[in-house]
Design a protein around this motif. Structure first.
Motif, mmCIF file in Angstrom:
data_model
loop_
_atom_site.group_PDB
_atom_site.id
_atom_site.type_symbol
_atom_site.label_atom_id
_atom_site.label_comp_id
_atom_site.label_asym_id
_atom_site.label_seq_id
_atom_site.Cartn_x
_atom_site.Cartn_y
_atom_site.Cartn_z
ATOM 1 N N ASP A 126 0.653 -1.118 0.022
ATOM 2 C CA ASP A 126 -0.023 -0.168 -0.204
ATOM 3 C C ASP A 126 0.959 1.289 0.032
ATOM 4 O OD1 ASP A 126 -2.897 1.252 0.561
ATOM 5 O OD2 ASP A 126 -1.701 2.071 1.913
ATOM 6 N N LEU A 127 0.647 2.102 -0.782
ATOM 7 C CA LEU A 127 1.333 3.441 -0.950
ATOM 8 C C LEU A 127 0.978 4.504 -0.213
ATOM 9 C CD1 LEU A 127 2.279 3.449 -4.909
ATOM 10 C CD2 LEU A 127 3.710 2.609 -3.021
ATOM 11 N N HIS A 128 0.625 4.356 1.308
ATOM 12 C CA HIS A 128 -0.143 5.327 1.912
ATOM 13 C C HIS A 128 -1.327 6.127 1.563
ATOM 14 C CE1 HIS A 128 3.677 4.908 4.266
ATOM 15 N NE2 HIS A 128 4.439 5.424 3.015
ATOM 16 N N SER A 129 -2.076 4.938 1.093
ATOM 17 C CA SER A 129 -3.455 5.555 0.173
ATOM 18 C C SER A 129 -4.409 6.023 1.542
ATOM 19 C CB SER A 129 -3.973 4.089 -0.476
ATOM 20 O OG SER A 129 -4.432 3.259 0.411
ATOM 21 N N THR A 130 -5.274 6.916 1.060
ATOM 22 C CA THR A 130 -6.378 7.299 1.910
ATOM 23 C C THR A 130 -7.106 6.282 2.494
ATOM 24 O OG1 THR A 130 -6.337 9.437 0.519
ATOM 25 C CG2 THR A 130 -8.329 9.032 2.003
ATOM 26 N N ASN A 131 -7.903 5.395 1.681
ATOM 27 C CA ASN A 131 -8.759 4.630 2.017
ATOM 28 C C ASN A 131 -8.140 3.019 2.554
ATOM 29 O OD1 ASN A 131 -10.915 6.090 2.232
ATOM 30 N ND2 ASN A 131 -11.055 6.165 -0.070
ATOM 31 N N GLY A 132 -6.861 2.787 2.297
ATOM 32 C CA GLY A 132 -6.259 1.541 2.665
ATOM 33 C C GLY A 132 -6.252 0.453 1.543
ATOM 34 N N THR A 133 -5.581 -0.667 1.495
ATOM 35 C CA THR A 133 -5.613 -1.846 0.811
ATOM 36 C C THR A 133 -5.908 -2.927 1.626
ATOM 37 O OG1 THR A 133 -4.072 -0.448 -0.652
ATOM 38 C CG2 THR A 133 -4.251 -3.049 -0.904
ATOM 39 N N PHE A 134 -6.754 -3.750 1.203
ATOM 40 C CA PHE A 134 -7.016 -4.815 2.155
ATOM 41 C C PHE A 134 -6.719 -6.153 1.508
ATOM 42 C CE2 PHE A 134 -9.329 -1.312 3.454
ATOM 43 C CZ PHE A 134 -9.229 -1.171 5.035
ATOM 44 N N VAL A 135 -6.293 -7.171 2.430
ATOM 45 C CA VAL A 135 -6.218 -8.532 1.685
ATOM 46 C C VAL A 135 -6.929 -9.634 2.710
ATOM 47 C CG1 VAL A 135 -4.642 -10.338 1.019
ATOM 48 C CG2 VAL A 135 -3.936 -7.848 0.501
ATOM 49 N N ASN A 136 -7.656 -10.221 1.969
ATOM 50 C CA ASN A 136 -8.662 -11.289 2.944
ATOM 51 C C ASN A 136 -9.171 -10.625 4.196
ATOM 52 O OD1 ASN A 136 -7.739 -13.239 0.933
ATOM 53 N ND2 ASN A 136 -5.990 -13.759 2.134
ATOM 54 N N HIS B 163 -8.175 -7.953 5.939
ATOM 55 C CA HIS B 163 -7.235 -7.208 6.795
ATOM 56 C C HIS B 163 -6.520 -6.129 5.868
ATOM 57 C CE1 HIS B 163 -7.857 -10.256 10.011
ATOM 58 N NE2 HIS B 163 -7.703 -11.194 8.826
ATOM 59 N N ARG B 164 -6.257 -4.862 6.665
ATOM 60 C CA ARG B 164 -5.878 -3.854 6.078
ATOM 61 C C ARG B 164 -4.068 -4.262 6.024
ATOM 62 N NH1 ARG B 164 -7.260 2.624 6.692
ATOM 63 N NH2 ARG B 164 -5.449 3.279 5.464
ATOM 64 N N ILE B 165 -3.537 -4.076 4.851
ATOM 65 C CA ILE B 165 -2.211 -4.226 4.942
ATOM 66 C C ILE B 165 -1.199 -3.073 4.720
ATOM 67 C CG2 ILE B 165 -2.801 -6.699 4.295
ATOM 68 C CD1 ILE B 165 -1.061 -4.602 1.609
ATOM 69 N N GLY B 166 -0.023 -2.972 5.061
ATOM 70 C CA GLY B 166 0.937 -2.240 4.595
ATOM 71 C C GLY B 166 1.830 -2.784 3.485
ATOM 72 N N LYS B 167 2.499 -4.215 3.577
ATOM 73 C CA LYS B 167 3.042 -5.168 2.626
ATOM 74 C C LYS B 167 2.545 -6.361 3.002
ATOM 75 C CE LYS B 167 7.366 -5.578 0.304
ATOM 76 N NZ LYS B 167 8.802 -4.787 0.497
ATOM 77 N N HIS B 168 2.390 -7.048 1.941
ATOM 78 C CA HIS B 168 1.826 -8.494 1.983
ATOM 79 C C HIS B 168 2.406 -9.232 0.775
ATOM 80 C CE1 HIS B 168 -1.177 -11.565 2.615
ATOM 81 N NE2 HIS B 168 -1.412 -11.661 1.549
ATOM 82 N N PHE B 169 2.805 -10.669 1.192
ATOM 83 C CA PHE B 169 3.338 -11.576 0.472
ATOM 84 C C PHE B 169 1.947 -12.150 -0.405
ATOM 85 C CE2 PHE B 169 4.266 -16.018 0.023
ATOM 86 C CZ PHE B 169 5.107 -16.013 -1.047
ATOM 87 N N LEU B 170 1.907 -12.107 -1.405
ATOM 88 C CA LEU B 170 0.547 -12.682 -2.034
ATOM 89 C C LEU B 170 0.648 -14.127 -2.250
ATOM 90 C CD1 LEU B 170 0.171 -9.843 -4.626
ATOM 91 C CD2 LEU B 170 -1.487 -10.352 -2.910
ATOM 92 N N GLN B 171 -0.545 -14.791 -1.969
ATOM 93 C CA GLN B 171 -0.683 -16.176 -2.156
ATOM 94 C C GLN B 171 -1.974 -16.355 -3.309
ATOM 95 O OE1 GLN B 171 1.020 -18.758 0.357
ATOM 96 N NE2 GLN B 171 0.997 -17.419 2.057
ATOM 97 N N HIS B 172 -1.691 -17.497 -3.847
ATOM 98 C CA HIS B 172 -2.902 -17.951 -4.965
ATOM 99 C C HIS B 172 -4.206 -17.816 -4.147
ATOM 100 C CE1 HIS B 172 -4.574 -19.889 -8.263
ATOM 101 N NE2 HIS B 172 -5.129 -20.866 -7.319
ATOM 102 N N GLU B 173 -5.179 -17.048 -4.902
ATOM 103 C CA GLU B 173 -6.517 -16.657 -4.756
ATOM 104 C C GLU B 173 -6.732 -15.921 -3.507
ATOM 105 O OE1 GLU B 173 -8.767 -20.464 -4.362
ATOM 106 O OE2 GLU B 173 -8.982 -20.518 -6.846
ATOM 107 N N ASP B 174 -5.815 -14.958 -3.027
ATOM 108 C CA ASP B 174 -5.677 -13.880 -2.125
ATOM 109 C C ASP B 174 -6.809 -12.992 -2.725
ATOM 110 O OD1 ASP B 174 -4.213 -14.770 0.062
ATOM 111 O OD2 ASP B 174 -2.664 -13.246 -0.539
ATOM 112 N N SER B 175 -7.578 -12.365 -1.789
ATOM 113 C CA SER B 175 -8.666 -11.539 -2.106
ATOM 114 C C SER B 175 -8.513 -10.001 -1.671
ATOM 115 C CB SER B 175 -10.062 -11.964 -1.648
ATOM 116 O OG SER B 175 -11.055 -11.037 -1.816
ATOM 117 N N ILE B 176 -8.072 -9.230 -2.798
ATOM 118 C CA ILE B 176 -7.721 -7.946 -2.237
ATOM 119 C C ILE B 176 -9.022 -7.024 -2.951
ATOM 120 C CG2 ILE B 176 -6.017 -5.996 -3.165
ATOM 121 C CD1 ILE B 176 -4.357 -8.488 -4.376
ATOM 122 N N LYS B 177 -8.950 -6.035 -1.792
ATOM 123 C CA LYS B 177 -9.837 -4.893 -1.827
ATOM 124 C C LYS B 177 -9.258 -3.486 -1.870
ATOM 125 C CE LYS B 177 -14.682 -3.757 -0.252
ATOM 126 N NZ LYS B 177 -14.527 -2.396 -0.656
#
Length: 205
Positions: free
Chosen positions: A67-77, A79-93
């Motif tokens: 996440d590049l310090h976005s206003t509304n955040g980046t979520f994976v499964n 949970h709000r993330i800063g940096k996340h190692f992506l795994q198959h079928e991860d759901s990003i919002k």
């Protein structure tokens, strides 16, 4: 970065909004930016998306979402993330968008009972980005003596990391590592004096 050789299919993301798929994007570059502004590699044209919202960095077979310090955040499964190692079928919002990550070659994490694990670390940033090192020895020492040193211990069914020298604690997934050994999991991100490395299990030794 050139598309991977050997005919393997690139990892990709499937972007949908309100249940309708809008884009299917192969991760063909080492760094792909997502955001509202048109200069991004992947443009998400909704006001709730930041101009430069997030980035996906792909090194060899591994992809990381940051996440590049976005206003509304980046979520994976969920949970709000800063940096996340992506795994198959991860759901990003990202705002109104749902993004699914689809890996190219899905490597199963080996069962512990099958034999000694073999792991490696891959450098994620700096001049050595992309460099890999097998953790094949019983003990691997990383860092600069007198500044910050950690030891990674290879066990039969697990790897552990411990802080052995230096005042400043190293980090695993953003949390400080103490003097007591901490078990490493596939995809953990180690931060050693600003150098970030991904730990991954690659098979049996």
């Amino acid at each position: 970065m050139e598309p991977r050789k050997g005919g393997s299919v690139l990892a990709k993301i499937i972007i949908s909004r309100e249940g309708t798929v809008e884009q299917i994007v192969p991760l063909s570059k080492e760094r792909m930016a997502l955001g509202r502004h048109r200069h991004n590699d992947i443009v998400l044209g909704h006001p709730s998306v930041s101009g430069e919202h997030a980035v996906i960095v792909t090194i060899l077979d591994d992809s990381f979402l940051e996440d590049l310090h976005s206003t509304n955040g980046t979520f994976v499964n969920g949970h709000r993330i800063g940096k996340h190692f992506l795994q198959h079928e991860d759901s990003i919002k990202i705002a109104k968008y749902h993004v699914q990550f689809v890996a190219d070659g899905i490597r199963p994490v080996m069962a512990a009972a099958a034999g000694p694990l073999l792991a490696q670390i891959a450098v994620l940033n700096g001049n050595n980005a992309g460099k890999q090192m097998d953790l094949s020895k019983p003990l691997t020492t990383l860092g600069r003596p007198g500044v910050q040193v950690v030891v990674i211990n290879r066990g039969v069914d697990a790897y552990t990391i411990a802080h052995v020298e230096g005042e400043r604690a190293p980090l695993v997934n953003g949390a400080a590592v103490g003097r007591q050994p901490l078990r490493l999991e596939h995809g953990d991100v180690i931060d050693l004096s600003g150098t970030q490395m991904a730990f991954r299990i690659v098979g049996m030794g």
